[in-house]
Scaffold this active site. Structure first.
Site, short mmCIF file in Angstrom:
data_model
loop_
_atom_site.label_atom_id
_atom_site.label_comp_id
_atom_site.label_asym_id
_atom_site.label_seq_id
_atom_site.Cartn_x
_atom_site.Cartn_y
_atom_site.Cartn_z
N TYR A 222 -0.66 5.32 -2.96
CA TYR A 222 -1.85 5.65 -3.74
C TYR A 222 -2.56 6.70 -2.89
O TYR A 222 -2.89 6.46 -1.73
CB TYR A 222 -2.76 4.45 -3.93
CG TYR A 222 -2.13 3.24 -4.57
CD1 TYR A 222 -1.25 3.36 -5.65
CD2 TYR A 222 -2.43 1.97 -4.10
CE1 TYR A 222 -0.70 2.23 -6.23
CE2 TYR A 222 -1.89 0.83 -4.68
CZ TYR A 222 -1.01 0.97 -5.75
OH TYR A 222 -0.46 -0.14 -6.32
N CYS B 159 -5.66 5.60 -0.93
CA CYS B 159 -5.57 4.41 -0.07
C CYS B 159 -5.68 4.83 1.40
O CYS B 159 -4.94 5.70 1.85
CB CYS B 159 -4.23 3.72 -0.33
SG CYS B 159 -3.75 2.52 0.93
N PHE C 48 -4.74 3.32 4.06
CA PHE C 48 -3.50 3.03 4.79
C PHE C 48 -2.45 4.09 4.52
O PHE C 48 -1.71 4.49 5.42
CB PHE C 48 -3.01 1.64 4.43
CG PHE C 48 -3.98 0.55 4.76
CD1 PHE C 48 -4.14 0.11 6.06
CD2 PHE C 48 -4.77 -0.02 3.78
CE1 PHE C 48 -5.05 -0.89 6.38
CE2 PHE C 48 -5.69 -1.02 4.08
CZ PHE C 48 -5.84 -1.45 5.38
N CYS C 49 -2.38 4.55 3.28
CA CYS C 49 -1.46 5.64 2.93
C CYS C 49 -1.92 6.93 3.61
O CYS C 49 -1.10 7.73 4.07
CB CYS C 49 -1.41 5.83 1.42
SG CYS C 49 -0.82 4.38 0.51
#
Length: 363
Positions: free
Chosen positions: A95, A98, A100-101
């Site tokens: 995503y 996101c 974390f991404c």
């Protein structure tokens, strides 16, 4: 105040919290960014169709989610990666908004690793139906045989180990980060990954990368801090006020090309829902009444740790902690919370250096 432990294991945790949306960047920036960014909302059970549309839109914006309009598109960022010791093909399922991404992208970009991006529909998630692991980021890596890597910190540690040491195959390296089931304080069973902040190096390699033991300890400490604390400050700050929440949903409706009815629900019902979700998050994570103060304190704590004598925590070049903190913070770019952070903390010089060096290495 006590600091929270991770609620869910793994990168791309669906935060059960408000979406983050990125509006056009403001005047502080040296260059306008080329990407909209944002953060996530949880689904609510037992709501009507209209509310589900609104919360679906919110989910598409955040802390595990990307823009709805982009969710159906396969984005081309990079092609297969080619390394000096062979070929490594990388595909990142993400995503876009996101954090974390964003951490993974910052790592790959800084190291000049070409990769392909597949934007995942945050509601249907059809793009990752091949995987029993239903969160993002997921990195598919082919270094002779296909391999799936889960969890942002595992992805970063494993790929970094592979770039430094060619004694083991990537598959062997990933096996050093086994998934284990743990139970939270509330009795919820979650999946975590052992050793995820460690690079699996031999003694000679370790001394080359970390000449002083304290350097490694410091990097691991702040990588974990980014996952366990910093990331949880994003949504409460993005949805701090009804105005901020509404501005976020106004943007996603305009850019997401919703139908008229869907757009109305997403903009107004979703904004209201995410405003109240942010209040629950504030309580869950023991934040102050003014959550900006927690954000300011956190980023100033980071700047203090970097110190005045270093450009980055890694010295003249960013280390994995620098990349993690930058990756988390940049999902707020363009938001009021981001502008406030730049104006009321000391992070701007470091952040601009990070932005410049990543753009240079990525080019």
């Amino acid at each position: 105040r006590t600091r929270p432990q991770p609620i869910m294991a793994g990168a791309g945790r669906a935060w059960r919290a408000g979406a983050l949306l990125l509006l056009p960047p403001r005047a502080w920036r040296l260059r306008a960014p080329t990407r909209p960014l944002g953060t996530a909302a949880g689904r609510a059970a037992g709501v009507g169709v209209g509310a589900r549309v609104a919360l679906g839109a919110a989910f598409a914006l955040g802390g595990g989610a990307g823009l709805c309009m982009a969710a159906r598109q396969r984005l081309r960022e990079h092609s297969a990666a080619e390394l000096s010791a062979g070929s490594l093909q990388l595909t990142l399922y993400q995503y876009k908004t996101c954090p974390f991404c964003s951490k993974v992208r910052a790592f790959l970009d800084y190291h000049g690793l070409p990769y392909e991006i597949v934007e995942v529909n945050p509601i249907m998630r059809k793009e990752i139906k091949f995987s029993s692991y239903r969160k993002v980021p997921i990195l598919l890596a082919n270094a002779g045989s296909p391999l799936q890597l889960n969890d942002s910190s595992v992805i970063i540690s494993a790929i970094k180990t592979y770039l430094i040491s060619r004694r083991n195959s990537l598959e062997e390296i990933v096996s050093f980060y086994p998934p284990v089931k743990t139970v939270t304080e509330k009795g919820k069973e979650v999946m975590e990954y052992e050793n995820k902040y460690w690079l699996m190096l031999d003694e000679k390699e370790t001394k080359r990368v970390y000449p002083v033991k304290e350097v490694r300890v410091e990097e691991m400490k702040w990588r974990k801090w980014a996952d366990d604390w910093l990331v949880h400050l994003i949504s409460p700050n993005v949805y701090r006020t009804p105005k901020e929440a509404l501005a976020s949903f106004d943007y996603i409706v305009r850019e997401g090309k919703f139908g008229t009815l869907e757009g109305l629900f997403a903009k107004y019902v979703g904004a209201v829902a995410m405003f109240f979700v942010s209040k629950r998050l504030k309580k869950r994570h023991n934040l102050r009444d003014d959550v900006r103060e927690d954000l300011y304190e956190a980023v100033n704590e980071w700047v203090k740790a970097v110190g005045k004598q270093r450009l980055f925590m890694g010295g003249n070049q960013p280390n994995l902690a620098d990349l993690a903190v930058y990756g988390v913070l940049r999902v707020m770019e363009g938001l009021e919370a981001f502008d406030d952070m730049m104006a009321h903390t000391k992070i701007q010089p470091w952040y601009q250096r990070m932005e410049e060096i990543i753009q240079t290495t990525r080019a």
